[in-house]
Design an enzyme around this catalytic site. Structure first.
Site, PDB file in Angstrom:
ATOM      1  N   CYS A 153      -2.448  -0.504   4.939  1.00 48.59           N
ATOM      2  CA  CYS A 153      -1.687  -0.845   3.928  1.00 48.59           C
ATOM      3  C   CYS A 153      -0.574   0.213   3.110  1.00 48.59           C
ATOM      4  CB  CYS A 153      -2.573  -1.506   2.693  1.00 48.59           C
ATOM      5  SG  CYS A 153      -1.763  -2.834   1.632  1.00 48.59           S
ATOM      6  N   THR A 154      -0.488   0.193   1.982  1.00 44.57           N
ATOM      7  CA  THR A 154       0.364   1.212   1.695  1.00 44.57           C
ATOM      8  C   THR A 154      -0.214   2.670   1.579  1.00 44.57           C
ATOM      9  OG1 THR A 154      -0.339   0.510  -0.712  1.00 44.57           O
ATOM     10  CG2 THR A 154       1.902  -0.288   0.261  1.00 44.57           C
TER      11      THR A 154
END
Lengths: 275, 275
Positions: A153-154
């Site tokens: 993800c981020t």
């Protein structure tokens, strides 16, 4: 100790249940019931399934718990490995969905030489971590020596801010993928991207794919098979809106609009990235 | 309060960021950065995305964390709902893979009327819970009133022991599925089984499918679309050994052999099931 001796010792420990044998797959912390029944017979685990890796899963307030709990399931299946849940301090952190997790190690006590460094993502929590020098110092230090530097993800934006993705092909949550270039990374629209010792995953649920692939690269195929079937990882999403291309444009625009403050803030923060 | 007023109030709260807006999808506990930036503009969330459900995710020592963290991601996207992490006491529990989670509610403080009761599985932890009268009393009580009684993995065996699956079609982790009949349930070999208000999932990773399906049934499609794309839930398992049928027979036999103590103990315990 020679590798053969180590494996023999571990197998003996496993037979007693004294070895941490995490996850449904291979046993748990108490493979014997309070009544003395042997619930899992760990003596039958093949010696080739054992190693001795140090794995650090980084956790922080307002992160997305599933980003790391997915891959942690598979990594905890690396027999003999130690999987640390590492936070800045020994205080519990609370995820963005309200899961409060107690770290097992801190930036201070985390082993210096890691086999896997794994960083998950989030929104406000990830941005705060990207602006925290202690966190960036820690990631830059451990990342410089880790055999695998990985994210879900981020989390890749956080790796990027710490200077760990410069010149590497990488992916991220789709909302953060266009920002990767700001950290000197090469944006790739794939669910997992392996470039030398960097392994980055797309949003949230991609951590399951990444975790399985990582453990598969570190052990014989039969352990990866055992872990995948124990996770019953044969997904059947009941809907088919898992990528931005599949979602109606108004729904996508709604998300991008609500998150534009975040993406703006990441771009601004990236100007001070350690690259 | 009328529903329309409630929604208006919630929307106003959301606009201030005061409403818990969990998970990456819709914001997190701090949608504003310490520097005062608005990272997520929650005022743009459609009022139709709001409800006011009470969700109880049951956690216990030596359970498999991913069983519940997967569905919890999607359920935390039910705007306006409260998702409780409920344990027997207020003490942190530790999962079979070493994740220590602090409950947000206890069996005592958990709301009596639940919209969703969700139980995950494990090995020794699940068996211990099946033998704990306080846990069974709690599940039987809340399950008797909950709008949805749900499980992931061997959590269905725990529901069964509490008498909640008698006469219902159900699934479980493949290792536990043949045991469902011992609880008066009707074993079904599917990834998710919905029978009236019972919803059971297969092993571990099936919780993501179950969580998405549940939230989809409780909200408009556009929220389910937003949640699925925020989770980037378009899985691409790097290997194809996710079901028992796909795994070499010796690997499967190895797992069944190591776990035969568990399955034997469940069968013995089932003789005292509340059915």
């Amino acid at each position: 100790m020679q590798r053969r001796d180590m494996i023999r010792m571990m197998s003996a420990l496993a037979a007693t249940g004294a070895l941490a044998a995490p996850a449904f797959a291979q046993g748990d912390a108490k493979p014997t019931s309070p009544d003395g029944e042997t619930l899992m017979d760990m003596s039958k685990v093949p010696p080739s399934w054992f190693g001795n890796e140090q794995v650090a899963v980084i956790i922080y307030d307002n992160m997305t718990a599933l980003d790391v709990i997915g891959p942690q399931y598979f990594l905890s299946g690396l027999f003999g490995a130690t999987v640390h849940m590492v936070a800045k301090t020994d205080q519990p952190i609370t995820s963005d969905s309200g899961i409060t997790i107690t770290p097992t190690a801190t930036f201070e006590t985390c082993p210096r030489a890691l086999d896997i460094l794994l960083v998950g993502g989030g929104v406000s929590g990830t941005l705060a971590a990207m602006r925290d020098d202690v966190t960036l110092d820690f990631l830059a230090d451990r990342g410089s020596r880790a055999k695998w530097v990985t994210s879900v993800c981020t989390g890749s934006l956080l790796l990027g801010q710490a200077g760990l993705l410069k010149g590497y092909r990488a992916t991220s949550h789709w909302i953060g993928r266009p920002l990767l270039n700001d950290f000197g990374a090469i944006e790739v629209n794939e669910r997992m991207v392996f470039d030398r010792n960097r392994a980055t995953g797309a949003g949230v649920s991609a951590g399951l794919d990444l975790g399985l692939e990582l453990m598969h690269r570190m052990r014989p195929l039969d352990l990866a098979q055992a872990m995948q079937v124990m996770a019953e990882y044969a997904p059947e999403p009941p809907l088919d809106f898992g990528t931005p291309e599949k979602v109606p444009s108004d729904v996508l625009a709604g998300i991008e609009g609500r998150l534009s403050g975040f993406t703006d803030a990441v771009r601004a923060t990236a100007r001070t990235a350690r690259i």
